[in-house]
Scaffold this motif. Structure first.
Motif, PDB file in Angstrom:
ATOM      1  N   PHE A 158      17.530 -16.243   4.732  1.00  0.00           N
ATOM      2  CA  PHE A 158      16.691 -15.185   4.151  1.00  0.00           C
ATOM      3  C   PHE A 158      17.437 -14.474   3.020  1.00  0.00           C
ATOM      4  O   PHE A 158      18.649 -14.242   3.116  1.00  0.00           O
ATOM      5  CB  PHE A 158      16.306 -14.145   5.210  1.00  0.00           C
ATOM      6  N   TYR A 159      16.682 -14.094   2.002  1.00  0.00           N
ATOM      7  CA  TYR A 159      17.246 -13.260   0.925  1.00  0.00           C
ATOM      8  C   TYR A 159      17.258 -11.811   1.397  1.00  0.00           C
ATOM      9  O   TYR A 159      16.451 -11.415   2.248  1.00  0.00           O
ATOM     10  CB  TYR A 159      16.403 -13.407  -0.343  1.00  0.00           C
ATOM     11  N   ASP A 160      18.156 -11.021   0.817  1.00  0.00           N
ATOM     12  CA  ASP A 160      18.254  -9.609   1.210  1.00  0.00           C
ATOM     13  C   ASP A 160      16.904  -8.889   1.097  1.00  0.00           C
ATOM     14  O   ASP A 160      16.527  -8.099   1.965  1.00  0.00           O
ATOM     15  CB  ASP A 160      19.346  -8.887   0.405  1.00  0.00           C
ATOM     16  N   SER A 193      19.403 -24.475   3.913  1.00  0.00           N
ATOM     17  CA  SER A 193      18.019 -24.749   3.537  1.00  0.00           C
ATOM     18  C   SER A 193      17.111 -23.766   4.270  1.00  0.00           C
ATOM     19  O   SER A 193      17.471 -23.255   5.336  1.00  0.00           O
ATOM     20  CB  SER A 193      17.634 -26.193   3.864  1.00  0.00           C
ATOM     21  N   TYR A 194      15.965 -23.464   3.673  1.00  0.00           N
ATOM     22  CA  TYR A 194      15.060 -22.465   4.279  1.00  0.00           C
ATOM     23  C   TYR A 194      13.622 -22.770   3.877  1.00  0.00           C
ATOM     24  O   TYR A 194      13.388 -23.426   2.866  1.00  0.00           O
ATOM     25  CB  TYR A 194      15.451 -21.042   3.845  1.00  0.00           C
ATOM     26  N   PRO A 195      12.644 -22.300   4.667  1.00  0.00           N
ATOM     27  CA  PRO A 195      11.242 -22.516   4.288  1.00  0.00           C
ATOM     28  C   PRO A 195      10.778 -21.465   3.282  1.00  0.00           C
ATOM     29  O   PRO A 195      11.179 -20.296   3.374  1.00  0.00           O
ATOM     30  CB  PRO A 195      10.496 -22.344   5.615  1.00  0.00           C
ATOM     31  N   ALA A 217      19.143 -26.596   0.535  1.00  0.00           N
ATOM     32  CA  ALA A 217      20.082 -25.492   0.294  1.00  0.00           C
ATOM     33  C   ALA A 217      20.479 -25.435  -1.186  1.00  0.00           C
ATOM     34  O   ALA A 217      20.769 -26.466  -1.795  1.00  0.00           O
ATOM     35  CB  ALA A 217      21.322 -25.710   1.159  1.00  0.00           C
ATOM     36  N   HIS A 218      20.482 -24.234  -1.720  1.00  0.00           N
ATOM     37  CA  HIS A 218      20.775 -24.068  -3.158  1.00  0.00           C
ATOM     38  C   HIS A 218      21.269 -22.662  -3.435  1.00  0.00           C
ATOM     39  O   HIS A 218      21.037 -21.741  -2.645  1.00  0.00           O
ATOM     40  CB  HIS A 218      19.512 -24.327  -3.991  1.00  0.00           C
ATOM     41  N   VAL A 219      21.925 -22.520  -4.562  1.00  0.00           N
ATOM     42  CA  VAL A 219      22.320 -21.201  -5.079  1.00  0.00           C
ATOM     43  C   VAL A 219      21.631 -21.043  -6.435  1.00  0.00           C
ATOM     44  O   VAL A 219      21.630 -21.979  -7.242  1.00  0.00           O
ATOM     45  CB  VAL A 219      23.859 -21.109  -5.259  1.00  0.00           C
ATOM     46  N   HIS A 220      21.024 -19.872  -6.659  1.00  0.00           N
ATOM     47  CA  HIS A 220      20.327 -19.615  -7.928  1.00  0.00           C
ATOM     48  C   HIS A 220      21.289 -19.036  -8.965  1.00  0.00           C
ATOM     49  O   HIS A 220      22.133 -18.187  -8.625  1.00  0.00           O
ATOM     50  CB  HIS A 220      19.242 -18.550  -7.748  1.00  0.00           C
ATOM     51  N   PHE A 221      21.074 -19.453 -10.220  1.00  0.00           N
ATOM     52  CA  PHE A 221      21.851 -18.889 -11.334  1.00  0.00           C
ATOM     53  C   PHE A 221      20.920 -18.586 -12.506  1.00  0.00           C
ATOM     54  O   PHE A 221      20.045 -19.405 -12.838  1.00  0.00           O
ATOM     55  CB  PHE A 221      22.910 -19.880 -11.818  1.00  0.00           C
TER      56      PHE A 221
HETATM   57 FE    FE Z   1      15.942 -19.896  -3.327  1.00  0.00          FE
END
Ligand code: FE
Ligand code: BEZ
Length: 290
Positions: A158-160, A193-195, A217-221
């Motif tokens: 989950f994102y903050d 990884s997440y839904p 699974a990934h990191v955003h930039f």
């Molecule tokens: Fe994402």
């Protein structure tokens, strides 16, 4: 154009023939193409009235779920592959420049500017990972003064902003400003990884189509620098089981990155990735390159 009555055969011409004078040229082009494809679709499948009603209800529920916190229409565009297609036709980068991908709904403007090497994981969850690399131009020269804005989910997926009462504000987020060597370095976590949010009409649609809602699974930039094109991208974790079935079609082979296991008590992984930015002005040759 001579005005007649609406018929199945003349349906497109009849609708487009109603335009008044001085319609914006681009609007006429886009709307004309939209109506023509929409009518062709309805004719091809012989859309029934009850199917039309289902579609209207689906779009209504999609709109009703939209708020400042949730954008179900963008999610719909994402799972239709439309977001990635719009990105593709608008960012035909020159060879050598880092590929872009979907922006996603979880970026927050104004993340704290952190010092190189800082840890962005504030909830203490997950396997620690050292992220290193450089921001380069097409000639391979370091870019001074680039801003590497990073955001990622936590170890629970989950994102903050999805868990404002559970996660510290700005968890797994930060901005890093490069110096003359173009380098960036920070600590975070190996992402999971997440839904995508699947409790609304878009999730229902995925279910009916037999599709899972997961993203690998990934990191955003978001990488920005003076005189260079803004780059919206991710890095993906090599070996993730969802790489070839991303629910929003965001994966590009060039963005799949190896995570190196470290023999270290504190930091378990290292991920190295160089971002290559395209120049702002592609010049008279255009940005297409190839
Ligand atoms: Fe994402
Ligand atoms: C994301 O990666 O954050 C995302 C992208 C598209 C839809 C939902 C989430």
């Amino acid at each position: 154009m001579t005005m007649t009555y609406f018929t199945e055969g003349q349906s497109v011409a009849e609708v487009l023939g109603r335009h008044g004078p001085n319609v914006d040229e681009r609007l006429a082009e886009v709307f004309g193409s939209l109506v023509s494809h929409l009518h062709a679709f309805a004719k091809e499948v012989v859309l029934t009235e009850s199917e039309w009603e289902v579609a209207i209800s689906f779009l209504t529920r999609t709109g009703q779920l939209c708020s400042d916190q949730r954008q179900e229409f963008i999610l719909l565009s994402d799972v239709l592959g439309l977001s990635m297609l719009v990105d593709a036709v608008n960012h035909r980068r020159p060879p050598g420049a880092t590929d872009s991908t979907v922006f996603g709904p979880f970026h927050v403007d104004g993340a704290p500017v952190r010092a190189m090497g800082d840890d962005i994981c504030l909830d203490g969850k997950g396997e620690s990972c050292l992220f290193t690399g450089r921001v380069l131009d097409l000639a391979g020269e370091p870019v001074d003064g680039a801003c590497v804005d990073v955001w990622s989910d936590n170890a629970d997926g989950f994102y903050d902003v999805q868990q404002p009462d559970e996660q510290p504000r700005w968890n797994n987020r930060g901005r890093f400003l490069t110096g003359p060597d173009g380098r960036y370095e920070f600590r975070g976590i190996k992402p999971t990884s997440y839904p995508i949010p699947d409790d609304g009409p878009v999730g229902q649609l995925l279910g009916q189509l037999g599709r899972h809602p997961y993203r690998p699974a990934h990191v955003h930039f978001l990488v920005t620098a003076p005189n260079h094109q803004r780059l919206v991208t991710h890095t993906f974790v090599a070996g993730d089981p969802y790489l070839t079935s991303d629910s929003v079609f965001g994966v590009k082979e060039s963005l799949v990155t190896e995570y190196e296991r470290l023999d270290d008590q504190e930091v378990q992984w290292r991920c190295h990735f160089d971002f290559v930015l395209a120049p702002d002005d592609p010049g008279p040759e255009g940005a297409l390159g190839a």
